[in-house]
Design an enzyme around this catalytic site. Structure first.
Site, PDB file in Angstrom:
ATOM      1  CB  SER A 195      -0.874  -0.004   1.264  1.00 32.02           C
ATOM      2  OG  SER A 195      -1.408   1.274   1.531  1.00 32.02           O
ATOM      3  CE1 TYR A 234      -4.117  -1.642   5.004  1.00 34.73           C
ATOM      4  CE2 TYR A 234      -3.107   0.477   4.490  1.00 34.73           C
ATOM      5  CZ  TYR A 234      -3.587  -0.752   4.080  1.00 34.73           C
ATOM      6  OH  TYR A 234      -3.531  -1.101   2.751  1.00 34.73           O
TER       7      TYR A 234
END
Length: 270
Positions: free
Chosen positions: A143, A156
């Protein structure tokens, strides 16, 4: 004929979003595609849509036995495994350190890391023997949060940084037999959900972000679709196109790394 014709590709989380786009792309490339998918409804949809072109296995990426069951079915079907793509993940909807209760932070950490980090590790463990035998590859979805703060909350973001360490370590441990790399997409149209511990299991990423907000922060000034990111995976999976890359993380961030101090991009008036 594609370099990936009759290659055996195993993708986690293939029922929606980037995972589904990868399933579509690798089938287009002529590969034999399998996926491990948590949702029974998505498994049924995959089977109905792709028929004999997909081996869709219902299972949980946090369960090694489910991985092993999927690998056994892949080897029975194809006789080999050429590439494992660890893709299933969850997001934390930017849950911050200060505003998240301590007990929720703890349970949310374990749930999110079980999927985003342990899920990758278990998949690598289950697939390693077959990939060593085929001298294949592993690719893990990262990501923009693997490089920058603000692409999620601390849970995250830390999980994606942990995944970069896993990629490097596995690339070292499995060389010279298996190439291990990562692809880090930026925000896109997907159904990415959050941890149940944070009350986010029914909340998708597009309920927290809008296409306009995502496009505005990207120097390339467009709202990415999952299919926009499949190219790097195809390249990394191809033995002909990727003989030399291992331990590499491709930052597919639509230009985030070159944002200017005064402007997102200098060519907006071109």
């Amino acid at each position: 004929m594609s370099d990936l014709h009759n290659e055996s590709i195993f993708i986690t989380g293939g029922g929606s979003g980037l995972g589904l786009a990868l399933v579509e792309r690798f089938i287009e490339e002529g590969a034999q595609v399998a996926t491990l998918e948590l949702s029974a409804a998505k498994v049924a949809s995959l089977r109905q849509r792709f028929g004999e072109h997909i081996l869709a296995v219902e299972g949980n990426v946090t369960c090694y036995a489910d991985y092993q069951r999927a690998v056994d079915q892949i080897l029975t079907r194809s006789g080999k495994l050429d590439c494992f793509i660890g893709n299933a993940g969850i997001w934390d909807h930017n849950a911050s350190l200060v505003n998240t209760p301590a007990e929720t932070l703890e349970t949310g950490f374990h749930e999110l890391f079980n999927v985003n980090v342990l899920g990758y590790l278990l998949g690598a463990k289950a697939c390693a023997p077959a990939l060593i035998a085929s001298e294949g590859s592993m690719i893990f979805t990262l990501s923009n949060a693997a490089w920058y703060p603000g692409g999620g909350g601390p849970l995250y973001t830390t999980s994606k940084h942990a995944a970069t360490g896993l990629i490097r370590q596995l690339a070292y441990e499995l060389a010279p037999k298996v190439r291990v790399n990562g692809v880090g997409p930026c925000g896109m149209a997907s159904d990415l959900r959050g941890p149940q511990a944070l009350g986010q299991s029914e909340t998708s990423i597009m309920q927290s972000l809008t296409p306009e907000k995502i496009a505005a922060i990207l120097p390339l000034q467009f709202f990415p679709q999952p299919a926009d990111f499949t190219g790097p995976y195809v390249m990394l999976a191809s033995r002909r196109n990727n003989r030399a890359l291992s331990g590499v993380m491709i930052n597919a961030d639509a230009g985030l790394a070159i944002r200017g101090i005064r402007h997102v991009a200098a060519g907006l008036d071109l």
